[in-house]
Motif scaffolding. Structure first.
Motif, PDB file in Angstrom:
ATOM      1  N   SER A 104      61.672  90.174  57.223  1.00 40.39           N
ATOM      2  CA  SER A 104      61.250  89.617  55.926  1.00 40.39           C
ATOM      3  C   SER A 104      62.277  88.626  55.392  1.00 40.39           C
ATOM      4  N   LYS A 105      63.573  88.980  55.519  1.00 41.04           N
ATOM      5  CA  LYS A 105      64.629  88.073  55.049  1.00 41.04           C
ATOM      6  C   LYS A 105      64.635  86.784  55.858  1.00 41.04           C
ATOM      7  N   MET A 106      64.429  86.954  57.197  1.00 42.26           N
ATOM      8  CA  MET A 106      64.430  85.768  58.064  1.00 42.26           C
ATOM      9  C   MET A 106      63.266  84.835  57.686  1.00 42.26           C
ATOM     10  N   LEU A 107      62.086  85.414  57.448  1.00 42.59           N
ATOM     11  CA  LEU A 107      60.940  84.599  57.041  1.00 42.59           C
ATOM     12  C   LEU A 107      61.201  83.910  55.716  1.00 42.59           C
ATOM     13  N   GLY A 108      61.868  84.633  54.816  1.00 43.43           N
ATOM     14  CA  GLY A 108      62.196  84.046  53.520  1.00 43.43           C
ATOM     15  C   GLY A 108      63.099  82.838  53.676  1.00 43.43           C
ATOM     16  N   THR A 109      64.099  82.904  54.563  1.00 45.57           N
ATOM     17  CA  THR A 109      65.025  81.802  54.820  1.00 45.57           C
ATOM     18  C   THR A 109      64.286  80.598  55.397  1.00 45.57           C
ATOM     19  N   ILE A 110      63.366  80.869  56.372  1.00 43.73           N
ATOM     20  CA  ILE A 110      62.595  79.783  56.999  1.00 43.73           C
ATOM     21  C   ILE A 110      61.742  79.069  55.956  1.00 43.73           C
ATOM     22  N   GLY A 147      61.443  74.899  53.871  1.00 42.29           N
ATOM     23  CA  GLY A 147      60.261  74.055  53.817  1.00 42.29           C
ATOM     24  C   GLY A 147      59.270  74.305  54.923  1.00 42.29           C
ATOM     25  N   VAL A 148      59.556  75.221  55.812  1.00 41.58           N
ATOM     26  CA  VAL A 148      58.622  75.544  56.912  1.00 41.58           C
ATOM     27  C   VAL A 148      57.746  76.713  56.468  1.00 41.58           C
ATOM     28  N   PRO A 190      54.624  76.592  62.167  1.00 42.46           N
ATOM     29  CA  PRO A 190      53.994  75.307  62.460  1.00 42.46           C
ATOM     30  C   PRO A 190      54.993  74.280  63.001  1.00 42.46           C
ATOM     31  N   LYS A 191      54.505  73.323  63.829  1.00 42.73           N
ATOM     32  CA  LYS A 191      55.413  72.333  64.425  1.00 42.73           C
ATOM     33  C   LYS A 191      55.779  71.207  63.452  1.00 42.73           C
ATOM     34  N   GLY A 192      54.968  70.923  62.487  1.00 43.88           N
ATOM     35  CA  GLY A 192      55.272  69.832  61.565  1.00 43.88           C
ATOM     36  C   GLY A 192      55.195  70.304  60.126  1.00 43.88           C
TER      37      GLY A 192
END
Length: 287
Positions: free
Chosen positions: A251-257, A261-262, A282-284
């Protein structure tokens, strides 16, 4: 038959009474007599006579045809009802005695029946079910409590209560228990089994000659379902805690990503055997 209180007087004297003038006690609790034991007793009576007098009470026959017939044949219309000594009376008849020694007591119907029951209980040679029936009669016919009945024969109230419990067994179950020499403890243990299953359990105890302890163990396990192997392997200590730490880390890692802006997404799938996390990045960037 009515007691003749005018002629029946208490006496310790021994009277030799015609054996045909003695009738069995109507309150006799014993239903089964060991014929071999009575035959042995009759042999002893032939050799040594009756060592212990019978106890009887004097009664008058009702005025009916039987009474007149006895008078016409020169027989005494007075007869005697047995209070104690059924085995001795039966053995004396086999030994073909004309008279038997008796002590005559003066008592009413109720006391006579009560004395017959107590006398048999004190002899301790009734089978377990006859004894239980005798206690049941003593309690219900003479309006006694279990404690009062127990005091009559110098037993504890709990012992009498245990004996009464086995009367819940069916007649055919009692017969099997007696025929196969099972004990009162076997009988009480069977009461823990539902009536429809009792015959199966009783047959196994008899077939395998189980002791009381073995019977009790078998009965205790009779309704236990066999344990099935668990589909899920046992979790080791700390496993649930480890999963929570790992989930928090994701969850923390997803929050950082997402802060960068991803717009990453995650999906969780859980089964009995595993937990599956899918992270989609996503790639872009979206404008």
């Amino acid at each position: 038959i009515e007691p003749d209180s005018s002629v029946a007087t208490p006496s310790a004297a021994i009277h030799h009474i015609n054996i045909d003038d003695i009738v069995p006690n109507r309150g006799q609790p014993r239903s089964v007599f060991n014929q071999n034991a009575i035959l042995r007793l009759s042999d002893s009576i032939r050799r040594y006579g009756i060592l212990q007098p019978l106890t009887v009470r004097k009664v008058m026959l009702p005025l009916n045809s039987g009474d007149r017939e006895r008078k016409q044949n020169g027989q005494n219309p007075v007869i005697y009802e047995l209070v104690a000594g059924e085995r001795r009376l039966r053995a004396a008849k086999i030994a073909e005695l004309a008279t038997v020694p008796c002590i005559i007591i003066n008592t009413d119907d109720a006391t006579c029946a009560e004395l017959a029951i107590i006398e048999n209980l004190l002899r301790e040679n009734l089978n377990m079910f006859e004894q239980a029936e005798a206690f049941s009669r003593l309690i219900h016919e003479f309006h006694l409590t279990q404690e009062e009945a127990a005091r009559r024969v110098s037993m504890s109230q709990s012992a009498v209560a245990n004996k009464l419990r086995i009367l819940r067994l069916l007649p055919e179950e009692r017969e099997k228990i007696l025929q196969n020499g099972l004990t009162e403890r076997h009988a009480r243990a069977l009461l823990k089994i539902e009536e429809e299953d009792r015959d199966e359990v009783l047959n196994k105890i008899i077939a395998e000659q189980l002791s009381v302890k073995e019977s009790e163990d078998y009965i205790a396990s009779f309704y236990e379902e066999p344990q099935k192997p668990s589909a899920r392997p046992p979790l080791r200590r700390g496993h649930i805690g480890d999963l929570r730490i790992f989930s928090n880390s994701l969850s923390k890692m997803l929050g950082t990503i997402r802060k960068s802006g991803v717009e990453a997404t995650s999906r969780k799938k859980e089964t009995d055997e595993y937990i599956e996390y899918t992270i989609t990045i996503p790639k872009g960037r979206k404008d």
